[in-house]
Design a protein around this motif. Structure first.
Motif, PDB file in Angstrom:
ATOM      1  N   PRO A  14       6.881  -6.046 -49.594  1.00 55.18           N
ATOM      2  CA  PRO A  14       7.441  -7.387 -49.466  1.00 55.18           C
ATOM      3  C   PRO A  14       8.194  -7.812 -50.719  1.00 55.18           C
ATOM      4  O   PRO A  14       8.005  -7.238 -51.792  1.00 55.18           O
ATOM      5  N   ILE A  15       9.015  -8.826 -50.569  1.00 59.91           N
ATOM      6  CA  ILE A  15       9.609  -9.510 -51.706  1.00 59.91           C
ATOM      7  C   ILE A  15       8.598 -10.562 -52.163  1.00 59.91           C
ATOM      8  O   ILE A  15       8.104 -11.345 -51.346  1.00 59.91           O
ATOM      9  N   ARG A  58       6.425 -12.300 -65.029  1.00 57.27           N
ATOM     10  CA  ARG A  58       5.486 -11.339 -65.616  1.00 57.27           C
ATOM     11  C   ARG A  58       4.329 -11.034 -64.683  1.00 57.27           C
ATOM     12  O   ARG A  58       3.738  -9.956 -64.743  1.00 57.27           O
ATOM     13  N   ALA A  59       4.022 -11.979 -63.799  1.00 62.61           N
ATOM     14  CA  ALA A  59       2.949 -11.752 -62.829  1.00 62.61           C
ATOM     15  C   ALA A  59       3.410 -10.869 -61.673  1.00 62.61           C
ATOM     16  O   ALA A  59       2.574 -10.331 -60.938  1.00 62.61           O
ATOM     17  N   GLY A  60       4.726 -10.721 -61.513  1.00 59.38           N
ATOM     18  CA  GLY A  60       5.237  -9.857 -60.458  1.00 59.38           C
ATOM     19  C   GLY A  60       6.239 -10.481 -59.520  1.00 59.38           C
ATOM     20  O   GLY A  60       6.697  -9.823 -58.575  1.00 59.38           O
ATOM     21  N   ALA A  61       6.637 -11.741 -59.738  1.00 57.98           N
ATOM     22  CA  ALA A  61       7.571 -12.406 -58.833  1.00 57.98           C
ATOM     23  C   ALA A  61       8.962 -11.775 -58.895  1.00 57.98           C
ATOM     24  O   ALA A  61       9.467 -11.456 -59.978  1.00 57.98           O
ATOM     25  N   ASP A  62       9.562 -11.623 -57.725  1.00 57.90           N
ATOM     26  CA  ASP A  62      10.929 -11.111 -57.616  1.00 57.90           C
ATOM     27  C   ASP A  62      11.938 -12.242 -57.477  1.00 57.90           C
ATOM     28  O   ASP A  62      13.145 -11.996 -57.529  1.00 57.90           O
ATOM     29  N   MET A 276     -14.252 -23.078 -49.855  1.00 55.54           N
ATOM     30  CA  MET A 276     -14.131 -21.671 -50.207  1.00 55.54           C
ATOM     31  C   MET A 276     -13.303 -20.948 -49.149  1.00 55.54           C
ATOM     32  O   MET A 276     -13.455 -21.175 -47.961  1.00 55.54           O
ATOM     33  N   GLN A 277     -12.397 -20.072 -49.592  1.00 53.64           N
ATOM     34  CA  GLN A 277     -11.581 -19.342 -48.651  1.00 53.64           C
ATOM     35  C   GLN A 277     -11.269 -17.963 -49.208  1.00 53.64           C
ATOM     36  O   GLN A 277     -11.618 -17.634 -50.331  1.00 53.64           O
ATOM     37  N   GLU A 278     -10.597 -17.165 -48.398  1.00 53.55           N
ATOM     38  CA  GLU A 278     -10.266 -15.800 -48.752  1.00 53.55           C
ATOM     39  C   GLU A 278      -9.413 -15.756 -50.016  1.00 53.55           C
ATOM     40  O   GLU A 278      -8.642 -16.665 -50.294  1.00 53.55           O
ATOM     41  N   SER A 279      -9.520 -14.679 -50.801  1.00 51.90           N
ATOM     42  CA  SER A 279      -8.712 -14.541 -52.006  1.00 51.90           C
ATOM     43  C   SER A 279      -7.242 -14.408 -51.631  1.00 51.90           C
ATOM     44  O   SER A 279      -6.893 -13.950 -50.531  1.00 51.90           O
ATOM     45  N   TYR A 280      -6.379 -14.789 -52.553  1.00 51.16           N
ATOM     46  CA  TYR A 280      -4.952 -14.733 -52.279  1.00 51.16           C
ATOM     47  C   TYR A 280      -4.487 -13.306 -52.089  1.00 51.16           C
ATOM     48  O   TYR A 280      -3.589 -13.032 -51.290  1.00 51.16           O
ATOM     49  N   GLY A 281      -5.100 -12.378 -52.801  1.00 53.81           N
ATOM     50  CA  GLY A 281      -4.707 -10.985 -52.667  1.00 53.81           C
ATOM     51  C   GLY A 281      -4.953 -10.444 -51.271  1.00 53.81           C
ATOM     52  O   GLY A 281      -4.055  -9.892 -50.633  1.00 53.81           O
ATOM     53  N   SER A 282      -6.158 -10.599 -50.780  1.00 57.63           N
ATOM     54  CA  SER A 282      -6.483 -10.065 -49.452  1.00 57.63           C
ATOM     55  C   SER A 282      -5.768 -10.842 -48.358  1.00 57.63           C
ATOM     56  O   SER A 282      -5.310 -10.262 -47.364  1.00 57.63           O
ATOM     57  N   ILE A 309      -0.905 -10.691 -55.361  1.00 54.15           N
ATOM     58  CA  ILE A 309       0.015 -10.109 -54.384  1.00 54.15           C
ATOM     59  C   ILE A 309       0.610  -8.817 -54.932  1.00 54.15           C
ATOM     60  O   ILE A 309       0.648  -7.780 -54.266  1.00 54.15           O
ATOM     61  N   ALA A 310       1.080  -8.879 -56.184  1.00 55.59           N
ATOM     62  CA  ALA A 310       1.734  -7.721 -56.796  1.00 55.59           C
ATOM     63  C   ALA A 310       0.800  -6.526 -56.919  1.00 55.59           C
ATOM     64  O   ALA A 310       1.247  -5.381 -56.840  1.00 55.59           O
TER      65      ALA A 310
END
Length: 315
Positions: A14-15, A58-62, A276-282, A309-310
């Protein structure tokens, strides 16, 4: 080196988009409490905006989204600035993002540059309701005619283009009629530009103004300059249902960037903590599998969320 979303998606998917601006500025000890919201910092604290853009790169955003969601000529003038000053602020917001992109890219090694695309700068175009600052940006409960919407949005879009944005982000759009006018402007007045519209939702299948999401998305299939379409600033648990609705009616790439799940009260301007909710990564990985091609964060998200995400997207 001007690129496009289409160019990026031919090489990467993904972008990765960036996340929230205002809360990251506040973390630097800056108070944001005027009707201009984070747009006030374009004049008062431009260095704080640049830091946020750099943190997301630096976190990975395009893609960096300019700090212009609430930046309009009318809004700045209502706050006491001249028209010339307002025009300069909007272009300054673009310059800050471009400077951050250059600084970030020049700091990468040749090897690092081979692993990720040259970032884009998207010019944020918020809805008319954001200028009103009366809560209507969350309901879509406002109405101008075609000429009124064009008059309101034209100056900002022209300034964003002249300052060097790569595309427009028509974001957090609650009102279908307004978004149709923006697409018409893109075709008539900015024929060489591209954009993504992203809607805010009342529920999993309707815009805030009540328009069915499927109807709204279908309308934009006829516009070649609309290179992606989706939703933003919705709760994370609404993303997958929205993707399913969108995918049924379009083949365009889908863009999603939800908020952190906290609930905003527009009249008190206070946030209510999320459960509480799912992590942003998953969660973001699931959105990608469901069909999203451009993924990021909106209100109250952070560089850490984008990094999550990255971690899987660039693995």
């Amino acid at each position: 080196m001007r690129s496009s979303i289409r160019d990026l998606m031919n090489q990467y998917t993904p972008i990765i988009l960036d996340g929230a601006m205002a809360t990251e500025i506040e973390k630097q000890g800056i108070t944001i409490d005027s009707e201009l919201w984070s747009a006030a910092t374009i004049h008062d604290h431009p260095e704080s905006i640049k830091k946020v853009h750099l943190d997301y790169f630096r976190a990975g955003a395009d893609v960096a989204t300019t700090n212009t969601y609430q930046a309009t000529l009318a809004g700045f003038q209502q706050s006491g600035y001249t028209e010339l000053e307002a025009e300069q602020f909007i272009q300054d917001a673009v310059s800050i993002a471009i400077q951050a992109r250059s600084e970030f890219w020049e700091g990468l090694s040749a090897e690092q540059k081979q692993t990720r695309p040259y970032p884009l700068v998207a010019g944020s175009v918020g809805p008319y309701g954001a200028y009103l600052a009366d809560g209507s940006e969350y309901t879509g409960d406002y109405a101008l005619n075609d000429a009124g919407y064009r008059m309101f949005h034209r100056s900002r879009m022209q300034l964003l283009k002249e300052a060097g944005t790569d595309l427009f982000a028509f974001e957090t759009m609650p009102n279908f009629d307004e978004t149709k006018v923006l697409a018409g402007m893109l075709k008539d007045e900015f024929p060489e530009e591209e954009a993504w519209p992203s809607f805010s939702l009342a529920d999993n299948a309707h815009l805030c103004d009540g328009t069915p999401l499927a109807e709204a998305v279908s309308f934009f299939n006829a516009f070649d300059q609309i290179t992606a379409i989706g939703v933003n600033c919705i709760a994370m648990n609404r993303v997958e249902p929205a993707i399913k609705v969108i995918r049924q009616v379009t083949d365009k790439p889908i863009v999603v960037y939800p908020n952190s799940g906290e609930h905003y009260h527009p009249l008190t301007k206070q946030w209510e903590a999320a459960k509480m909710q799912e992590s942003y990564g998953s969660a973001s990985k699931a959105w990608f599998k469901a069909g999203a091609s451009l993924i990021g964060g909106c209100c109250r998200t952070s560089p850490e969320n984008i990094r999550q995400i990255a971690e899987w997207a660039r693995a």
